[in-house]
Design a protein around this motif. Structure first.
Motif, PDB file in Angstrom:
ATOM      1  N   ALA A  80      26.419  32.791 -48.234  1.00  0.00           N
ATOM      2  CA  ALA A  80      25.858  33.251 -49.511  1.00  0.00           C
ATOM      3  C   ALA A  80      26.702  32.821 -50.700  1.00  0.00           C
ATOM      4  CB  ALA A  80      25.728  34.772 -49.492  1.00  0.00           C
ATOM      5  N   ASP A  81      27.857  32.176 -50.434  1.00  0.00           N
ATOM      6  CA  ASP A  81      28.806  31.827 -51.498  1.00  0.00           C
ATOM      7  C   ASP A  81      29.059  33.060 -52.362  1.00  0.00           C
ATOM      8  OD1 ASP A  81      30.495  30.097 -52.901  1.00  0.00           O
ATOM      9  OD2 ASP A  81      28.937  29.521 -54.322  1.00  0.00           O
ATOM     10  N   ALA A  82      29.330  34.169 -51.675  1.00  0.00           N
ATOM     11  CA  ALA A  82      29.342  35.485 -52.316  1.00  0.00           C
ATOM     12  C   ALA A  82      30.500  35.657 -53.293  1.00  0.00           C
ATOM     13  CB  ALA A  82      29.403  36.575 -51.252  1.00  0.00           C
ATOM     14  N   LYS A  83      30.149  36.055 -54.497  1.00  0.00           N
ATOM     15  CA  LYS A  83      31.137  36.407 -55.518  1.00  0.00           C
ATOM     16  C   LYS A  83      31.223  37.913 -55.698  1.00  0.00           C
ATOM     17  CE  LYS A  83      32.592  35.442 -60.262  1.00  0.00           C
ATOM     18  NZ  LYS A  83      32.306  34.692 -61.516  1.00  0.00           N
ATOM     19  N   ALA A  84      30.126  38.613 -55.441  1.00  0.00           N
ATOM     20  CA  ALA A  84      30.093  40.069 -55.569  1.00  0.00           C
ATOM     21  C   ALA A  84      29.480  40.661 -54.302  1.00  0.00           C
ATOM     22  CB  ALA A  84      29.292  40.479 -56.797  1.00  0.00           C
ATOM     23  N   VAL A  85      30.255  41.490 -53.609  1.00  0.00           N
ATOM     24  CA  VAL A  85      29.798  42.145 -52.388  1.00  0.00           C
ATOM     25  C   VAL A  85      30.014  43.641 -52.535  1.00  0.00           C
ATOM     26  CG1 VAL A  85      30.209  42.442 -49.906  1.00  0.00           C
ATOM     27  CG2 VAL A  85      30.246  40.154 -50.911  1.00  0.00           C
ATOM     28  N   ALA A  86      29.028  44.427 -52.110  1.00  0.00           N
ATOM     29  CA  ALA A  86      29.159  45.885 -52.073  1.00  0.00           C
ATOM     30  C   ALA A  86      29.228  46.326 -50.613  1.00  0.00           C
ATOM     31  CB  ALA A  86      27.982  46.550 -52.775  1.00  0.00           C
ATOM     32  N   GLU A  87      30.156  47.227 -50.329  1.00  0.00           N
ATOM     33  CA  GLU A  87      30.355  47.714 -48.968  1.00  0.00           C
ATOM     34  C   GLU A  87      30.251  49.230 -48.951  1.00  0.00           C
ATOM     35  OE1 GLU A  87      33.632  46.965 -45.505  1.00  0.00           O
ATOM     36  OE2 GLU A  87      34.422  47.667 -47.425  1.00  0.00           O
ATOM     37  N   ILE A  88      29.409  49.745 -48.073  1.00  0.00           N
ATOM     38  CA  ILE A  88      29.286  51.184 -47.872  1.00  0.00           C
ATOM     39  C   ILE A  88      30.063  51.546 -46.621  1.00  0.00           C
ATOM     40  CG2 ILE A  88      27.694  53.088 -47.459  1.00  0.00           C
ATOM     41  CD1 ILE A  88      25.520  51.372 -48.823  1.00  0.00           C
ATOM     42  N   GLY A  89      31.186  52.206 -46.792  1.00  0.00           N
ATOM     43  CA  GLY A  89      32.052  52.552 -45.674  1.00  0.00           C
ATOM     44  C   GLY A  89      33.277  51.651 -45.617  1.00  0.00           C
ATOM     45  N   THR A  90      34.292  51.989 -46.399  1.00  0.00           N
ATOM     46  CA  THR A  90      35.521  51.185 -46.435  1.00  0.00           C
ATOM     47  C   THR A  90      36.249  51.232 -45.109  1.00  0.00           C
ATOM     48  OG1 THR A  90      35.763  51.813 -48.763  1.00  0.00           O
ATOM     49  CG2 THR A  90      37.670  50.805 -47.702  1.00  0.00           C
ATOM     50  N   GLY A  91      36.285  52.434 -44.493  1.00  0.00           N
ATOM     51  CA  GLY A  91      37.093  52.610 -43.300  1.00  0.00           C
ATOM     52  C   GLY A  91      38.544  52.310 -43.613  1.00  0.00           C
ATOM     53  N   THR A  92      39.220  51.622 -42.713  1.00  0.00           N
ATOM     54  CA  THR A  92      40.620  51.252 -42.934  1.00  0.00           C
ATOM     55  C   THR A  92      40.762  49.787 -43.340  1.00  0.00           C
ATOM     56  OG1 THR A  92      40.892  50.840 -40.566  1.00  0.00           O
ATOM     57  CG2 THR A  92      41.499  53.032 -41.383  1.00  0.00           C
ATOM     58  N   GLY A  93      39.635  49.150 -43.686  1.00  0.00           N
ATOM     59  CA  GLY A  93      39.694  47.814 -44.264  1.00  0.00           C
ATOM     60  C   GLY A  93      39.364  46.658 -43.345  1.00  0.00           C
ATOM     61  N   VAL A  94      38.975  46.924 -42.102  1.00  0.00           N
ATOM     62  CA  VAL A  94      38.720  45.837 -41.162  1.00  0.00           C
ATOM     63  C   VAL A  94      37.565  44.954 -41.641  1.00  0.00           C
ATOM     64  CG1 VAL A  94      38.061  45.236 -38.798  1.00  0.00           C
ATOM     65  CG2 VAL A  94      39.646  47.129 -39.206  1.00  0.00           C
ATOM     66  N   SER A  95      36.411  45.560 -41.894  1.00  0.00           N
ATOM     67  CA  SER A  95      35.260  44.762 -42.339  1.00  0.00           C
ATOM     68  C   SER A  95      35.536  44.107 -43.682  1.00  0.00           C
ATOM     69  CB  SER A  95      34.004  45.646 -42.418  1.00  0.00           C
ATOM     70  OG  SER A  95      34.233  46.798 -43.205  1.00  0.00           O
ATOM     71  N   GLY A  96      36.274  44.796 -44.547  1.00  0.00           N
ATOM     72  CA  GLY A  96      36.586  44.234 -45.857  1.00  0.00           C
ATOM     73  C   GLY A  96      37.403  42.964 -45.769  1.00  0.00           C
ATOM     74  N   ILE A  97      38.339  42.895 -44.824  1.00  0.00           N
ATOM     75  CA  ILE A  97      39.152  41.686 -44.654  1.00  0.00           C
ATOM     76  C   ILE A  97      38.264  40.505 -44.263  1.00  0.00           C
ATOM     77  CG2 ILE A  97      40.916  40.599 -43.201  1.00  0.00           C
ATOM     78  CD1 ILE A  97      42.350  43.320 -43.141  1.00  0.00           C
ATOM     79  N   TYR A  98      37.351  40.737 -43.337  1.00  0.00           N
ATOM     80  CA  TYR A  98      36.434  39.668 -42.942  1.00  0.00           C
ATOM     81  C   TYR A  98      35.566  39.227 -44.123  1.00  0.00           C
ATOM     82  CZ  TYR A  98      37.400  40.200 -37.920  1.00  0.00           C
ATOM     83  OH  TYR A  98      37.998  40.214 -36.686  1.00  0.00           O
ATOM     84  N   LEU A  99      35.030  40.189 -44.859  1.00  0.00           N
ATOM     85  CA  LEU A  99      34.164  39.854 -45.994  1.00  0.00           C
ATOM     86  C   LEU A  99      34.933  39.064 -47.048  1.00  0.00           C
ATOM     87  CD1 LEU A  99      32.265  43.251 -46.289  1.00  0.00           C
ATOM     88  CD2 LEU A  99      31.199  41.038 -45.816  1.00  0.00           C
ATOM     89  N   LEU A 100      36.132  39.523 -47.376  1.00  0.00           N
ATOM     90  CA  LEU A 100      36.927  38.841 -48.398  1.00  0.00           C
ATOM     91  C   LEU A 100      37.272  37.409 -47.990  1.00  0.00           C
ATOM     92  CD1 LEU A 100      39.223  41.800 -49.461  1.00  0.00           C
ATOM     93  CD2 LEU A 100      37.722  40.507 -50.999  1.00  0.00           C
ATOM     94  N   HIS A 101      37.513  37.194 -46.712  1.00  0.00           N
ATOM     95  CA  HIS A 101      37.829  35.842 -46.247  1.00  0.00           C
ATOM     96  C   HIS A 101      36.616  34.920 -46.320  1.00  0.00           C
ATOM     97  CE1 HIS A 101      41.978  35.330 -44.944  1.00  0.00           C
ATOM     98  NE2 HIS A 101      41.995  36.620 -44.644  1.00  0.00           N
ATOM     99  N   GLY A 102      35.409  35.491 -46.290  1.00  0.00           N
ATOM    100  CA  GLY A 102      34.224  34.659 -46.410  1.00  0.00           C
ATOM    101  C   GLY A 102      33.783  34.432 -47.842  1.00  0.00           C
TER     102      GLY A 102
END
Length: 227
Positions: free
Chosen positions: A68-90
């Protein structure tokens, strides 16, 4: 073995092995620093009694954010950051992840994890609070991807908000739609499983979405918002 309808196939031992291989393939695909941080974040999630996304799901999220060449992503459920690390790397190097969670303490773990993974502080915006209170404050059409890993009972509300938040061509993803196999189990199921079935049906039948159900982790339901 009886013939199944359409393109459905019986799950054989080989297919189970293939799925396990696909999950393992997602491990160690980023870099040494990120992999170490992911391990730390997963340990914190285990200690908190919450389930983090699998390596296969994380790899899929990274791929989708990059596609998606994502510049803005919204995440529901931060948790301890696992999914966020993957998203940020993409995401794009200048992309910002807006992540929402009821538990500020978990977000502190995620902040530490993002920093240790090498992301600048301005790459993530942390908003504590209930998702359905926060999402209405976010900009219409301002997001490339919305990742939902929150309360299954609120999943249809997340879908409605995501359709408003996403630009045309944007992606919405829901984690955990298999519910440990209960979604397809014919036995009597609790309300959250029935809600997930309703979500799956709603997404599949929506004329505003192009859906796909990915067999990674505990099931990743994805859909593209039509233009």
């Amino acid at each position: 073995m009886r013939q199944l309808r359409g393109q459905e196939r019986a799950i054989t031992g080989n297919r189970q092995t293939n799925l396990a291989f696909a999950e393992a393939y997602g491990a160690g695909i980023i870099d040494e620093k990120a992999d170490a941080t992911l391990s730390w974040s997963r340990d914190r999630a285990d200690e908190a009694g919450i389930r983090s996304v699998s390596t296969g799901t994380g790899a899929a999220l990274r791929l989708l954010a990059a596609t998606a060449d994502a510049k803005a992503v919204a995440e529901i459920g931060t948790g301890t950051g696992v999914s966020g690390i993957y998203l940020l790397h993409g995401m794009r190097p200048d992309g910002v992840l807006t992540t929402v969670d009821l538990e500020p303490e978990r977000q502190q773990f995620a902040k530490h994890a993002f920093r240790e993974a090498g992301f600048a502080g301005n790459r993530a915006r942390f908003i504590p609070g209930r998702a359905l209170d926060v999402l209405p404050r976010l900009a219409d059409g301002g997001y490339d991807l919305v990742f939902c890993d929150g309360d299954p009972m609120e999943s249809l509300d997340y879908l409605a908000e995501s359709l408003r938040l996403l630009r045309p061509g944007g992606l919405v993803c829901f984690e955990g739609v298999f519910a440990d196999g209960r979604t397809v189990d014919s036995a009597v199921q609790p309300a959250e499983v029935l809600r997930l079935r309703e979500l799956l049906r709603t997404v599949r039948e929506s004329t505003a979405l192009v859906p796909s159900l990915l067999p990674v982790g505990d099931g990743l339901l994805c859909a593209v918002k039509r233009g």
